[in-house]
Design a protein around this motif. Structure first.
Motif, mmCIF file in Angstrom:
data_model
loop_
_atom_site.group_PDB
_atom_site.id
_atom_site.type_symbol
_atom_site.label_atom_id
_atom_site.label_comp_id
_atom_site.label_asym_id
_atom_site.label_seq_id
_atom_site.Cartn_x
_atom_site.Cartn_y
_atom_site.Cartn_z
ATOM 1 N N ALA A 106 -4.735 -3.289 0.706
ATOM 2 C CA ALA A 106 -4.685 -3.001 -0.729
ATOM 3 C C ALA A 106 -5.109 -1.568 -0.994
ATOM 4 O O ALA A 106 -5.809 -0.935 -0.186
ATOM 5 C CB ALA A 106 -5.594 -3.958 -1.496
ATOM 6 N N VAL A 107 -4.661 -1.055 -2.155
ATOM 7 C CA VAL A 107 -5.111 0.240 -2.657
ATOM 8 C C VAL A 107 -5.525 0.066 -4.113
ATOM 9 O O VAL A 107 -5.229 -0.946 -4.750
ATOM 10 C CB VAL A 107 -4.009 1.321 -2.549
ATOM 11 N N TYR A 108 -6.211 1.064 -4.630
ATOM 12 C CA TYR A 108 -6.607 1.070 -6.036
ATOM 13 C C TYR A 108 -5.420 1.405 -6.930
ATOM 14 O O TYR A 108 -4.596 2.264 -6.598
ATOM 15 C CB TYR A 108 -7.685 2.128 -6.298
ATOM 16 N N GLY A 109 -5.360 0.765 -8.106
ATOM 17 C CA GLY A 109 -4.504 1.207 -9.186
ATOM 18 C C GLY A 109 -5.332 1.896 -10.248
ATOM 19 O O GLY A 109 -6.568 1.831 -10.230
ATOM 20 N N ASN A 110 -4.669 2.553 -11.191
ATOM 21 C CA ASN A 110 -5.427 3.269 -12.229
ATOM 22 C C ASN A 110 -6.270 2.320 -13.072
ATOM 23 O O ASN A 110 -7.395 2.643 -13.466
ATOM 24 C CB ASN A 110 -4.493 4.095 -13.109
ATOM 25 N N HIS A 111 -5.794 1.102 -13.338
ATOM 26 C CA HIS A 111 -6.583 0.161 -14.130
ATOM 27 C C HIS A 111 -7.794 -0.362 -13.351
ATOM 28 O O HIS A 111 -8.780 -0.787 -13.959
ATOM 29 C CB HIS A 111 -5.711 -1.008 -14.582
ATOM 30 N N ASP A 112 -7.718 -0.348 -12.038
ATOM 31 C CA ASP A 112 -8.853 -0.803 -11.229
ATOM 32 C C ASP A 112 -10.010 0.185 -11.263
ATOM 33 O O ASP A 112 -11.122 -0.145 -10.847
ATOM 34 C CB ASP A 112 -8.406 -1.033 -9.779
ATOM 35 N N TYR A 113 -9.774 1.390 -11.748
ATOM 36 C CA TYR A 113 -10.835 2.367 -11.938
ATOM 37 C C TYR A 113 -11.385 2.343 -13.358
ATOM 38 O O TYR A 113 -12.500 2.769 -13.609
ATOM 39 C CB TYR A 113 -10.321 3.782 -11.631
ATOM 40 N N GLY A 114 -10.592 1.886 -14.304
ATOM 41 C CA GLY A 114 -10.992 1.963 -15.706
ATOM 42 C C GLY A 114 -11.812 0.778 -16.164
ATOM 43 O O GLY A 114 -11.805 -0.292 -15.558
ATOM 44 N N ILE B 122 -0.242 1.858 8.745
ATOM 45 C CA ILE B 122 -0.323 1.517 7.331
ATOM 46 C C ILE B 122 -1.341 2.456 6.693
ATOM 47 O O ILE B 122 -2.518 2.435 7.051
ATOM 48 C CB ILE B 122 -0.713 0.051 7.121
ATOM 49 N N ILE B 123 -0.864 3.282 5.769
ATOM 50 C CA ILE B 123 -1.680 4.335 5.181
ATOM 51 C C ILE B 123 -1.834 4.058 3.693
ATOM 52 O O ILE B 123 -0.845 3.872 2.983
ATOM 53 C CB ILE B 123 -1.018 5.712 5.397
ATOM 54 N N GLY B 124 -3.067 3.978 3.224
ATOM 55 C CA GLY B 124 -3.334 3.690 1.823
ATOM 56 C C GLY B 124 -3.829 4.915 1.084
ATOM 57 O O GLY B 124 -4.840 5.518 1.465
ATOM 58 N N MET B 125 -3.106 5.298 0.025
ATOM 59 C CA MET B 125 -3.510 6.427 -0.808
ATOM 60 C C MET B 125 -4.425 5.957 -1.926
ATOM 61 O O MET B 125 -4.183 4.919 -2.533
ATOM 62 C CB MET B 125 -2.272 7.093 -1.432
ATOM 63 N N ASP B 126 -5.471 6.728 -2.208
ATOM 64 C CA ASP B 126 -6.266 6.450 -3.387
ATOM 65 C C ASP B 126 -5.408 6.729 -4.627
ATOM 66 O O ASP B 126 -4.412 7.458 -4.570
ATOM 67 C CB ASP B 126 -7.526 7.310 -3.409
ATOM 68 N N ASN C 171 5.656 4.692 9.816
ATOM 69 C CA ASN C 171 4.623 5.014 8.838
ATOM 70 C C ASN C 171 4.923 4.357 7.501
ATOM 71 O O ASN C 171 5.933 4.671 6.859
ATOM 72 C CB ASN C 171 4.532 6.527 8.655
ATOM 73 N N ILE C 172 4.047 3.440 7.099
ATOM 74 C CA ILE C 172 4.159 2.762 5.813
ATOM 75 C C ILE C 172 3.039 3.266 4.923
ATOM 76 O O ILE C 172 1.862 3.154 5.273
ATOM 77 C CB ILE C 172 4.058 1.230 5.982
ATOM 78 N N VAL C 173 3.401 3.825 3.776
ATOM 79 C CA VAL C 173 2.409 4.388 2.856
ATOM 80 C C VAL C 173 2.327 3.515 1.617
ATOM 81 O O VAL C 173 3.352 3.179 1.008
ATOM 82 C CB VAL C 173 2.761 5.840 2.470
ATOM 83 N N LEU C 174 1.105 3.137 1.242
ATOM 84 C CA LEU C 174 0.846 2.378 0.020
ATOM 85 C C LEU C 174 0.313 3.334 -1.029
ATOM 86 O O LEU C 174 -0.686 4.022 -0.814
ATOM 87 C CB LEU C 174 -0.186 1.275 0.268
ATOM 88 N N SER C 175 0.993 3.376 -2.169
ATOM 89 C CA SER C 175 0.584 4.251 -3.263
ATOM 90 C C SER C 175 0.786 3.502 -4.561
ATOM 91 O O SER C 175 1.866 2.957 -4.795
ATOM 92 C CB SER C 175 1.423 5.532 -3.277
ATOM 93 N N HIS C 176 -0.208 3.479 -5.418
ATOM 94 C CA HIS C 176 -0.007 2.771 -6.683
ATOM 95 C C HIS C 176 1.114 3.408 -7.493
ATOM 96 O O HIS C 176 2.001 2.722 -7.996
ATOM 97 C CB HIS C 176 -1.305 2.758 -7.499
#
Length: 206
Positions: A48-56, A89-93, A115-120
């Motif tokens: 999993a990675v963070y979404g913008n709502h997960d920070y708010g 598997i690479i997760g972007m903040d 290379n699989i990149v996860l980005s919200h």
């Protein structure tokens, strides 16, 4: 249950689990979320990675706790290498409220691996297409959530790539998939954006 019916090897979640956590009335029962998510089975891992709502709205710390207690590996500009399958598997903040670092992500890519990149947010792929990315997985757009004529309901960094599969004619032949999500934000309805679970099958090339 639907995810487990597909018997996936890998499960990924590209953020936005929580909306306005400070207004959530059942904080004492937050464990019920990870008890359900923990039932998802994936023998090669859940990521999993963070979404913008997960920070708010005060959600940042509880999101990390929920995902870890759910058996997900939360990636913040980090990677996991599945050696037996040669998959990175690479997760972007999160690119809006997180600490997304482009150079760090580029440094994690391996020319000889898948290379699989996860980005919200999906639109940031435009800044990475010259690098060794095979598959880029995103969310954020909600598919517009409520789609009405002449109304732009798409959020920042999801206005160009909004839903489904996009293929790029770069040297790596990168593919982007934008999942439009399951839930809702701000208003409890969807129109012309049905909830979606996506199953992707990776086929080893020659």
């Amino acid at each position: 249950e639907r995810i487990n019916e597909e018997a996936p090897h890998i499960v990924v979640f590209t953020g936005d689990l929580i909306d306005e956590y400070n207004n959530y009335e059942n904080k004492d029962n937050i464990n019920k979320i990870w008890e359900i998510l923990n039932t998802i089975k994936a023998p090669l891992g859940k990521y999993a990675v963070y979404g913008n709502h997960d920070y708010g709205g005060g959600a940042e710390r509880i999101y990390e706790q929920i995902m870890e207690n759910s058996g997900f590996i939360l990636l913040k500009n980090e990677k996991v290498y599945l050696r037996n399958y040669n998959i990175n598997i690479i997760g972007m903040d999160d690119s809006i409220f997180g600490d997304y670092n482009r150079e760090t992500i580029i440094g994690m890519l391996d020319e000889d691996s898948c290379n699989i990149v996860l980005s919200h947010e999906p639109d940031v792929i435009d800044f990475l297409l010259e690098y060794d990315i095979d598959l880029f997985l995103s969310g954020h757009s909600h598919g517009g959530q409520v789609n009405l004529p002449f109304a732009d309901s798409l959020p920042l960094l999801a206005k160009k790539y909004t839903r489904g599969l996009y293929s790029f004619n770069n040297y790596r032949q990168t593919n982007l998939y934008v999942n439009i999500g399951l839930g809702t934000s701000q208003i409890p309805m969807r129109f012309m954006a049905p909830p979606e679970l996506t199953v992707l099958i990776l086929i080893k090339g020659e």
